[in-house]
Enzyme design. Structure first.
Site, short mmCIF file in Angstrom:
data_model
loop_
_atom_site.label_atom_id
_atom_site.label_comp_id
_atom_site.label_asym_id
_atom_site.label_seq_id
_atom_site.Cartn_x
_atom_site.Cartn_y
_atom_site.Cartn_z
N ASN A 44 0.97 -1.23 -0.16
CA ASN A 44 0.02 0.01 -0.02
C ASN A 44 0.79 1.15 -0.02
O ASN A 44 2.09 1.15 0.13
CB ASN A 44 -1.00 0.14 1.10
CG ASN A 44 -0.23 0.04 2.35
OD1 ASN A 44 0.39 1.07 2.84
ND2 ASN A 44 -0.33 -0.82 3.48
N ARG A 116 1.02 -12.16 1.68
CA ARG A 116 0.04 -12.33 2.91
C ARG A 116 -0.54 -13.60 2.92
O ARG A 116 -1.39 -13.92 4.12
CB ARG A 116 -0.63 -11.11 3.01
CG ARG A 116 0.23 -9.85 3.30
CD ARG A 116 -0.93 -8.81 4.08
NE ARG A 116 -1.31 -9.11 5.58
CZ ARG A 116 -1.93 -8.37 6.16
NH1 ARG A 116 -2.59 -7.36 5.66
NH2 ARG A 116 -2.60 -9.03 7.35
N ARG A 166 -8.76 -4.30 -2.09
CA ARG A 166 -8.23 -5.49 -1.59
C ARG A 166 -9.49 -6.50 -1.53
O ARG A 166 -9.03 -7.65 -1.61
CB ARG A 166 -7.62 -5.16 -0.08
CG ARG A 166 -6.53 -4.44 -0.01
CD ARG A 166 -5.22 -5.02 -0.57
NE ARG A 166 -4.14 -4.02 -0.17
CZ ARG A 166 -3.53 -4.52 0.76
NH1 ARG A 166 -3.81 -5.32 1.76
NH2 ARG A 166 -2.42 -3.68 1.10
N HIS A 195 -8.46 -0.04 2.78
CA HIS A 195 -9.19 -0.87 3.30
C HIS A 195 -10.45 -0.06 3.86
O HIS A 195 -9.91 1.29 4.29
CB HIS A 195 -8.53 -1.40 4.52
CG HIS A 195 -8.05 -2.79 4.22
ND1 HIS A 195 -6.69 -3.11 4.92
CD2 HIS A 195 -8.08 -3.78 3.36
CE1 HIS A 195 -6.18 -4.32 4.45
NE2 HIS A 195 -7.08 -4.79 3.61
N ASP A 197 -11.36 0.08 6.62
CA ASP A 197 -11.26 0.70 8.07
C ASP A 197 -10.19 1.56 8.18
O ASP A 197 -9.91 2.27 9.13
CB ASP A 197 -10.79 -0.69 9.29
CG ASP A 197 -9.31 -1.12 8.52
OD1 ASP A 197 -8.63 -0.69 7.75
OD2 ASP A 197 -9.15 -2.36 9.11
N CYS A 290 -6.71 -2.13 13.10
CA CYS A 290 -6.20 -3.11 11.93
C CYS A 290 -5.72 -4.42 13.20
O CYS A 290 -5.17 -5.43 12.41
CB CYS A 290 -5.10 -2.82 11.27
SG CYS A 290 -5.40 -1.47 10.17
N1 ARG Z 1 0.79 -3.79 5.56
C1 ARG Z 1 -0.68 -4.17 5.77
C2 ARG Z 1 -1.21 -4.53 4.33
O1 ARG Z 1 -1.18 -3.54 3.56
C3 ARG Z 1 -1.59 -3.20 6.51
C4 ARG Z 1 -2.75 -3.68 6.84
C5 ARG Z 1 -3.53 -3.02 7.60
N2 ARG Z 1 -4.89 -3.53 7.92
C6 ARG Z 1 -6.08 -3.08 7.95
N3 ARG Z 1 -7.00 -3.56 8.39
N4 ARG Z 1 -6.27 -1.86 7.39
O2 ARG Z 1 -1.88 -5.35 3.97
#
Ligand code: ARG
Length: 296
Positions: A44, A116, A166, A195, A197, A290
């Protein structure tokens, strides 16, 4: 109850939040210690190869954990796994909730980024051991990043479903069926708010804090129709301190410190801020919300 997916305000017709059945609030949360946390692969716009201070990350993570405990939420943990540097963000590997028959359900994520994907099986094992019913998507082509994009309306069987970066919108049909819940779909259009959130934080059953430019016009209209109170986070705070990534426990918002405008606006509607420092996690594009998954 109608199990509908809402994508535009004109579809709402007689739909109202008040008429959605209630759903108990989570009693505890799941966190993962940042033992192997790092930022080596950019997923991101915030992940710009900054060095992570591991000791500081652990200290900040413990402070976040303590804030939940002080507010009466017990915290369970899942063991971190070497090589899975983002595993600390436990909001993303699943979405938990209760079915109308009060079964505890864990709907597993399908991560957008291959780096991930290895996190999810560890959460599947953890939730199975705890006796949760497990659901997953049938189609491997779609992405779904758990509670990062799918957020329950406080105390209600109503899901807000973010998509665009995402998560694919198609996933909300099987998710709606699994939890037997209506879903209001919100399209994200600004990659700094990748995201849901990061730009949408329900504070009470009536109030939400959002960063408006993160949404397309139809989504904004849905939010304005279903929440009587909509607080707007300002640009500078929203992208540097993630006030919309607060985690709300009763009427306290645990949030990154320094968003004075957001804190003032929350206070005006009776939500008090408990400010914590999450600078090491902001380097990865995440903050308080998160770092936890709801447990029932
Ligand atoms: N580095 C992680 C990603 O980009 C951060 C995730 C953050 N999580 C969230 N629920 N916004 O996947």
């Amino acid at each position: 109850m109608k199990l509908r997916l809402y994508t535009r305000a004109v579809d709402l017709k007689g739909f109202s939040v008040k008429n959605c059945p209630s759903m108990p609030t989570p009693s505890s949360i799941l966190m993962c210690e940042p033992r192997y946390y790092n930022v080596s692969e950019a997923h991101n716009p915030y992940m710009g190869g900054q060095k992570i201070n591991g000791a500081l990350a652990l200290e900040q993570w413990n402070d976040v954990k303590k804030a939940f405990e002080d507010l009466g939420r017990s915290v369970e943990t899942i063991d971190p796994v070497e090589g899975l540097e983002d595993m600390v963000f436990t909001a993303n590997q699943s979405l938990t909730g209760l079915t109308p028959r009060m079964e505890r359900l864990c709907f597993l994520a399908q991560m957008r980024h291959p780096g991930r994907r290895g996190e999810v099986p560890h959460f599947e094992t953890w939730f199975k051991e705890k006796g949760y019913k497990i659901s997953k998507l049938k189609d491997p082509a779609f992405s779904f990043e758990g509670m990062g994009d799918a957020i329950w309306h406080p105390g209600k069987r109503l899901l807000w479903g973010g998509h665009g970066f995402r998560t694919d919108p198609e996933v909300y049909e099987p998710i709606s069926k699994a939890f037997e819940t209506p879903v209001v779909l919100l399209k994200l259009v600004n990659e700094r708010f990748y995201h849901l959130d990061t730009c949408f934080c329900p504070l009470t059953q009536e109030a939400v804090m959002i960063y408006p430019p993160a949404f397309d016009p139809d989504s904004l209209e849905l939010i304005l129709r279903l929440f009587p109170i909509v607080l707007a986070a300002d640009e500078r705070e929203a992208s540097s301190r993630f006030p919309c990534n607060a985690a709300v426990v009763d009427s306290t918002a645990i949030m990154q410190s320094g968003s004075s405008t957001a804190v003032r606006h929350m206070k005006a509607i009776g939500v008090v801020a408990r400010e914590v420092e999450t600078s090491e996690f902001l380097k990865s594009g995440g903050s308080v919300f998160c770092l936890k998954m709801h447990l029932y």
